[in-house]
Scaffold this active site. Sequence first.
Site, PDB file in Angstrom:
ATOM      1  N   SER A 128      44.774  54.360  39.335  1.00 53.90           N
ATOM      2  CA  SER A 128      43.804  53.346  39.752  1.00 53.90           C
ATOM      3  C   SER A 128      44.392  52.435  40.823  1.00 53.90           C
ATOM      4  O   SER A 128      45.605  52.173  40.830  1.00 53.90           O
ATOM      5  CB  SER A 128      43.387  52.510  38.538  1.00 53.90           C
ATOM      6  OG  SER A 128      42.659  51.363  38.939  1.00 53.90           O
TER       7      SER A 128
ATOM      8  N   TYR B 141      44.872  47.180  31.627  1.00 49.35           N
ATOM      9  CA  TYR B 141      44.373  48.449  32.169  1.00 49.35           C
ATOM     10  C   TYR B 141      45.292  48.934  33.279  1.00 49.35           C
ATOM     11  O   TYR B 141      45.711  50.101  33.298  1.00 49.35           O
ATOM     12  CB  TYR B 141      42.950  48.260  32.694  1.00 49.35           C
ATOM     13  CG  TYR B 141      42.427  49.441  33.474  1.00 49.35           C
ATOM     14  CD1 TYR B 141      42.145  50.647  32.832  1.00 49.35           C
ATOM     15  CD2 TYR B 141      42.237  49.366  34.851  1.00 49.35           C
ATOM     16  CE1 TYR B 141      41.672  51.748  33.546  1.00 49.35           C
ATOM     17  CE2 TYR B 141      41.764  50.458  35.569  1.00 49.35           C
ATOM     18  CZ  TYR B 141      41.488  51.645  34.919  1.00 49.35           C
ATOM     19  OH  TYR B 141      41.035  52.725  35.634  1.00 49.35           O
TER      20      TYR B 141
END
Length: 342
Positions: free
Chosen positions: A144, A169
């Site tokens: 990501s 995350y």
Amino acid sequence: MKILVTGAAGFIGFHLSERLVKMGHQVVGLDNVNDYYSTSLKYNRLKELGVLEEKAKRINEIVTSDKYGDALKFIRISLEEKTMLSGLFSSQKFDVVCNLAAQAGVRHSLENPAAYIDSNIVGFSNLLECIRNHDIKHLVYASSSSVYGLNREVPFKISHSVDRPISLYAATKKSNELMAHTYSHLFGFRTTGLRFFTVYGPWGRPDMAMFLFTKGILNNTPIEVFNNGDLERDFTYIDDIINGIIPIIEDNYTASYNPKKLYNLYNIGNSKSVKLLDFIEAIEDTLHLKATKVMKPMQPGDVKATWADVSDLERDYNYRSNTSIDSGVKQFVKWYKAYYSI
């Protein structure tokens, strides 16, 4: 090739599975269909793949697509279920694994950290072990853009430090990259990590900006605009993402005769940074409606700007992002209106 796609009921996994099958590959899709967001949307994606909800709800049972036959199969399990996952690898002889399964969402990780450790760390570890023990040559996996964290230098380059994540995350995605490096080094199989930049398009996630803004404008309800609108994102249309993943999956070389490394990382994005307010304006123009904006402060775990340097992906795989914001927004709105019968 025979390809395992994890997260097949998710946004990117659904599109990837459909494209791979249409290209002639065999796909086994895996998903646990959790309730982080609407399970009906996930089951409807699977329905598009020919896997009806009654079949998709079966646990640890490989079911066959009514639309694509043996070319596409689906199994509902979680990556955390090590024994079931190992059984799947034993019964199926995969050429490549593409891991798109993860607990997603930056803000959600502030409230539910355990879900991210279970899915993104434990689940990824189980997957690496299965790949190691079943002689799989290549793992392609989702990282990501959030790993860049507090990095202020744009565009983001793979060579930049990613040692300052600002959400759990992001930390789990950075951990995935480190784990993949370790397994490539120790056990000699290829791993390719893709740092996705703000993907949007038809069948997208309802917790993402594109979905939330479109819904709010159509319903004449206020939309929340964080950091008072002073945000920029490298919004990337789903087709451009899929066009970038496919050549990497199909590039089934081995390091013994190819100069490329066993361990690789790439940014995959639009390679342009778009102001959030301009993005909202593009949605307004497509809908011929105006948004009621509620300006909010910066959210914990959020970053001010993202912008991908995709030169490595361009060099190695001739990657190009060809979809303009205006065109991508129009395609999403067209799908949204059809899906919700507006």
